[in-house]
Every structure is written in C-alpha cells, then in structure tokens.
Design a protein around this motif. Sequence first.
Motif, PDB file in Angstrom:
ATOM      1  N   ARG A   1       0.875  -1.280   0.100  1.00 48.14           N
ATOM      2  CA  ARG A   1       0.036   0.016   0.050  1.00 48.14           C
ATOM      3  C   ARG A   1       0.967   1.291  -0.243  1.00 48.14           C
ATOM      4  O   ARG A   1       0.827   2.080  -0.737  1.00 48.14           O
ATOM      5  N   ASP A   2       1.958   1.140   1.015  1.00 51.48           N
ATOM      6  CA  ASP A   2       2.666   2.428   1.013  1.00 51.48           C
ATOM      7  C   ASP A   2       3.486   2.553  -0.216  1.00 51.48           C
ATOM      8  O   ASP A   2       3.541   3.822  -0.833  1.00 51.48           O
ATOM      9  N   MET A   3       3.869   1.574  -0.996  1.00 56.75           N
ATOM     10  CA  MET A   3       4.838   1.806  -2.319  1.00 56.75           C
ATOM     11  C   MET A   3       3.617   2.096  -3.320  1.00 56.75           C
ATOM     12  O   MET A   3       4.296   3.193  -4.200  1.00 56.75           O
ATOM     13  N   SER A   4       2.498   1.908  -3.403  1.00 56.70           N
ATOM     14  CA  SER A   4       1.766   2.391  -4.448  1.00 56.70           C
ATOM     15  C   SER A   4       1.301   3.765  -4.141  1.00 56.70           C
ATOM     16  O   SER A   4       1.314   4.784  -5.221  1.00 56.70           O
ATOM     17  N   GLU A   5       1.173   4.402  -2.839  1.00 60.24           N
ATOM     18  CA  GLU A   5       0.914   5.603  -2.394  1.00 60.24           C
ATOM     19  C   GLU A   5       2.045   6.542  -3.073  1.00 60.24           C
ATOM     20  O   GLU A   5       2.124   7.618  -3.205  1.00 60.24           O
ATOM     21  N   LEU A   6       3.454   5.911  -2.626  1.00 56.50           N
ATOM     22  CA  LEU A   6       4.558   6.573  -2.866  1.00 56.50           C
ATOM     23  C   LEU A   6       4.760   6.804  -4.343  1.00 56.50           C
ATOM     24  O   LEU A   6       5.271   7.744  -4.855  1.00 56.50           O
ATOM     25  N   GLU A   7       4.487   5.860  -5.110  1.00 64.10           N
ATOM     26  CA  GLU A   7       4.336   6.040  -6.630  1.00 64.10           C
ATOM     27  C   GLU A   7       3.520   7.198  -7.033  1.00 64.10           C
ATOM     28  O   GLU A   7       4.027   7.915  -7.980  1.00 64.10           O
ATOM     29  N   ARG A   8       2.355   7.344  -6.531  1.00 61.96           N
ATOM     30  CA  ARG A   8       1.413   8.581  -6.964  1.00 61.96           C
ATOM     31  C   ARG A   8       2.038   9.824  -6.498  1.00 61.96           C
ATOM     32  O   ARG A   8       2.154  10.696  -7.428  1.00 61.96           O
ATOM     33  N   GLU A   9       2.658   9.591  -5.143  1.00 64.30           N
ATOM     34  CA  GLU A   9       3.425  11.007  -4.778  1.00 64.30           C
ATOM     35  C   GLU A   9       4.442  11.335  -5.612  1.00 64.30           C
ATOM     36  O   GLU A   9       4.734  12.548  -5.895  1.00 64.30           O
ATOM     37  N   CYS A  10       5.272  10.415  -6.022  1.00 63.48           N
ATOM     38  CA  CYS A  10       6.466  10.574  -6.743  1.00 63.48           C
ATOM     39  C   CYS A  10       5.895  11.272  -8.159  1.00 63.48           C
ATOM     40  O   CYS A  10       6.650  12.268  -8.704  1.00 63.48           O
ATOM     41  N   THR A  11       4.868  10.686  -9.028  1.00 59.14           N
ATOM     42  CA  THR A  11       4.417  10.972 -10.067  1.00 59.14           C
ATOM     43  C   THR A  11       3.977  12.459 -10.041  1.00 59.14           C
ATOM     44  O   THR A  11       4.105  13.246 -10.659  1.00 59.14           O
ATOM     45  N   THR A  12       3.135  12.695  -9.038  1.00 57.03           N
ATOM     46  CA  THR A  12       2.667  14.103  -8.422  1.00 57.03           C
ATOM     47  C   THR A  12       3.834  15.059  -8.621  1.00 57.03           C
ATOM     48  O   THR A  12       3.728  16.234  -9.069  1.00 57.03           O
ATOM     49  N   PHE A  13       4.893  14.642  -8.017  1.00 58.44           N
ATOM     50  CA  PHE A  13       5.917  15.562  -7.593  1.00 58.44           C
ATOM     51  C   PHE A  13       6.574  15.835  -8.682  1.00 58.44           C
ATOM     52  O   PHE A  13       6.865  16.916  -9.102  1.00 58.44           O
ATOM     53  N   LEU A  14       6.959  14.787  -9.487  1.00 57.00           N
ATOM     54  CA  LEU A  14       7.670  15.093 -10.853  1.00 57.00           C
ATOM     55  C   LEU A  14       6.728  16.040 -11.789  1.00 57.00           C
ATOM     56  O   LEU A  14       7.274  16.954 -12.550  1.00 57.00           O
ATOM     57  N   ASP A  15       5.368  15.636 -11.820  1.00 58.42           N
ATOM     58  CA  ASP A  15       4.681  16.501 -12.797  1.00 58.42           C
ATOM     59  C   ASP A  15       4.670  17.852 -12.368  1.00 58.42           C
ATOM     60  O   ASP A  15       4.593  19.136 -13.229  1.00 58.42           O
ATOM     61  N   GLY A  16       4.602  18.369 -11.083  1.00 54.63           N
ATOM     62  CA  GLY A  16       4.479  19.630 -10.654  1.00 54.63           C
ATOM     63  C   GLY A  16       5.698  20.198 -10.132  1.00 54.63           C
ATOM     64  O   GLY A  16       5.663  21.637  -9.761  1.00 54.63           O
ATOM     65  N   LEU A  17       6.587  19.779 -10.582  1.00 51.21           N
ATOM     66  CA  LEU A  17       8.204  20.166 -10.250  1.00 51.21           C
ATOM     67  C   LEU A  17       8.383  21.691 -10.664  1.00 51.21           C
ATOM     68  O   LEU A  17       8.964  22.384 -10.034  1.00 51.21           O
ATOM     69  N   LYS A  18       8.187  21.861 -11.826  1.00 54.27           N
ATOM     70  CA  LYS A  18       8.485  23.085 -12.424  1.00 54.27           C
ATOM     71  C   LYS A  18       7.628  24.285 -11.715  1.00 54.27           C
ATOM     72  O   LYS A  18       8.142  25.585 -11.448  1.00 54.27           O
ATOM     73  N   SER A  19       6.481  24.079 -11.185  1.00 53.26           N
ATOM     74  CA  SER A  19       5.795  25.060 -10.552  1.00 53.26           C
ATOM     75  C   SER A  19       5.592  25.333  -9.169  1.00 53.26           C
ATOM     76  O   SER A  19       5.220  26.164  -8.667  1.00 53.26           O
ATOM     77  N   MET A  20       6.856  24.329  -8.557  1.00 52.29           N
ATOM     78  CA  MET A  20       6.870  24.478  -7.105  1.00 52.29           C
ATOM     79  C   MET A  20       8.113  25.432  -6.829  1.00 52.29           C
ATOM     80  O   MET A  20       9.069  25.502  -7.610  1.00 52.29           O
ATOM     81  N   SER A  21       7.910  26.059  -5.723  1.00 54.08           N
ATOM     82  CA  SER A  21       9.134  26.798  -5.058  1.00 54.08           C
ATOM     83  C   SER A  21      10.097  26.069  -4.788  1.00 54.08           C
ATOM     84  O   SER A  21       9.972  24.658  -4.322  1.00 54.08           O
ATOM     85  N   GLN A  22      11.306  26.367  -4.490  1.00 52.82           N
ATOM     86  CA  GLN A  22      12.528  25.567  -3.854  1.00 52.82           C
ATOM     87  C   GLN A  22      12.060  24.899  -2.581  1.00 52.82           C
ATOM     88  O   GLN A  22      12.314  23.879  -2.277  1.00 52.82           O
ATOM     89  N   GLU A  23      11.456  25.663  -1.763  1.00 52.42           N
ATOM     90  CA  GLU A  23      11.027  25.226  -0.486  1.00 52.42           C
ATOM     91  C   GLU A  23       9.858  24.189  -0.552  1.00 52.42           C
ATOM     92  O   GLU A  23       9.973  23.256   0.147  1.00 52.42           O
TER      93      GLU A  23
END
Length: 196
Positions: A38-60
């Motif tokens: 379960r945790d790895m499935s959630e992590l995969e989603r979080e990683c995908t969301t993180f990478l997709d929104g990387l350009k729009s995020m501040s450094q912090e």
Amino acid sequence: SDLEMSSLHAYLDSLESLPAQLKTTFSTIRELDDHVTRDMSELERECTTFLDGLKSMSQEERMTKFQKIDDAFKQALAMSDRKVACAMQIYETVDGHIQRLDADLKKFDSETDGKHKPADEDEPEGDDHPTDMPVDPNEPTYCLCHQVSYGQMIGCDNPECPTEWFHFGCVNLKEKPKGKWFCPKCTADKAAQKKK
C-alpha cells in the motif's frame, strides 16, 4: 525403551508451540507485506505528482515534498527489513529444533551404543541412511548416490573433486582413514594420469 520414549516425548513437547509461533510470525510478515505494498503504491502516486508539478513548485515546496517522499521510502524500507528479520526468526527457530533433534539423536545413539536399530549389512554401523525421510529440494546433494548429507561423511582431498563429500557407506569406509583420502573417481583419474 523408557529412555527412547522419554527422549521422544521431550522433543515432541518442545515442538508443541512451534506451529503457533510460525503462524504468528507468518501473519506478521503478511501484514507488513500488505502495508509495504500500500505504501509503495501511494509513494508511486506522490512521486508522479511531485515530478509532474516540479516546475511550478518553489524551492522550499520541492524540498518539503521531497523530504516527505524520502521519509516514506525510509519507512517502507524499515518495514521490509522487519519482514526479513521475521523470516530469519522463522529460519532460526526451525533450525534450532532441527539442531536439537540432531543432538538428541546423537546422544541417544551414544547412550544405547547404536543398539536401537539393526545395522544394515551393506552399511557400516551408525550410518543413518534417510531413505524414508522427506528431503528439502533445495538441500545440496553429495556423494556417488547423489543424496543429502547424513551419517558420517568424508571429504575428498583433491581440491578439484567435483563431488567433494561422500557417505562412509557409499565408499566402503567404516572409519576415517589416516592421512589423505581420495574418492574413487579422483583415484582412478590420478592412476590414469600416472600411466601417461
């Protein structure tokens, strides 16, 4: 005999709790495995969301989300390590029972001078051939007979020997010979090389 029966009962008593111990540990492994999945499935989603929104995020924001993902990976790794520890616990528990049985059998055999079973004419006394015992398919085999390790065994002194270990009964030994010992194949190979 009474000694035989008391040894058997003592060993069986020690095994009484083993099934419950194994069931509990296997249940723990299953729960950890479900949790990690379960945790790895959630992590995969979080990683995908993180990478997709990387350009729009501040450094912090990047550092905060990255730290959250890193912490979750470390937690999943810790759970996986707990699964391995549970598996090792099962192995050590079963191995401990096997070692105790081996020690009890050796003690029993020495106390009865091997009189508890008739000696087979083709095998030297004390050689316990496990023909009626179940064999773990992952256990290595040895000797000319390609069977698992049992009874007294001897190692061939040829470091190149493909078989290495032999049961005393299979190579017609009743006791360990003095000096170096070579198996029948290595002895024949050595003799053939001397003739050349």
